[in-house]
Design an enzyme around this catalytic site. Sequence first.
Site, PDB file in Angstrom:
ATOM      1  CG  HIS A  32      -2.018  -0.957   1.189  1.00 33.17           C
ATOM      2  ND1 HIS A  32      -3.350  -0.509   1.702  1.00 33.17           N
ATOM      3  CD2 HIS A  32      -2.225  -2.291   0.554  1.00 33.17           C
ATOM      4  CE1 HIS A  32      -4.039  -1.404   1.547  1.00 33.17           C
ATOM      5  NE2 HIS A  32      -3.377  -2.453   0.897  1.00 33.17           N
ATOM      6  CD  GLU A  92      -2.124   4.547   3.176  1.00 27.45           C
ATOM      7  OE1 GLU A  92      -3.456   4.883   3.163  1.00 27.45           O
ATOM      8  OE2 GLU A  92      -1.851   3.653   2.167  1.00 27.45           O
ATOM      9  CB  CYS A 113      -7.206   0.108   4.582  1.00 26.74           C
ATOM     10  SG  CYS A 113      -5.489  -0.488   4.552  1.00 26.74           S
ATOM     11  CB  CYS A 141      -2.858   2.363   6.045  1.00 26.21           C
ATOM     12  SG  CYS A 141      -2.131   1.422   4.427  1.00 26.21           S
TER      13      CYS A 141
END
Length: 160
Positions: free
Chosen positions: A52, A54, A82, A85
Amino acid sequence: MTDQEYMQQALLLAREAAAEGEVPVGCVIVCEDRIVGRGRNRRERAKNALSHAELEAIDDACRNLGGWRLWQCTLYVTLEPCPMCAGAVINARIPRVVYGAADQKAGSCGSLTNLFALPYNHRPQVEGGCMEQEAKALLQDFFKRLRENPVVKTWRKPQT
């Protein structure tokens, strides 16, 4: 620089992700008016659920700053984090998160749930809606194009 200028940098990374067929999410981490971490979605290319934006940016910032505590940083991301993260933000001790578009399906900073409101030892301040229309349009355009021309799926359910 302003929040909008940093979010522009995150949007550039999101556009790079989209150009590679990834969900267009980009992230930058700023410390003392300097970008110290950058990341973008690479889950399809890396074939890794952890890729991801992040998490990439947090990893980059930790390497650049020489430690895991990012207590003087602000994280800018184009889509609301999410649960994974948001948890990484808490664990990295990032005090401030600025995001663009809300995520009604997985947003964990206020949309679906708010992990930052739980009694963890660290509770980041969150500000949503920074350049929201630009971030939202990028995502909507990506998924519209994907529906019009679906990518061949390479994932198969394991045989039992």
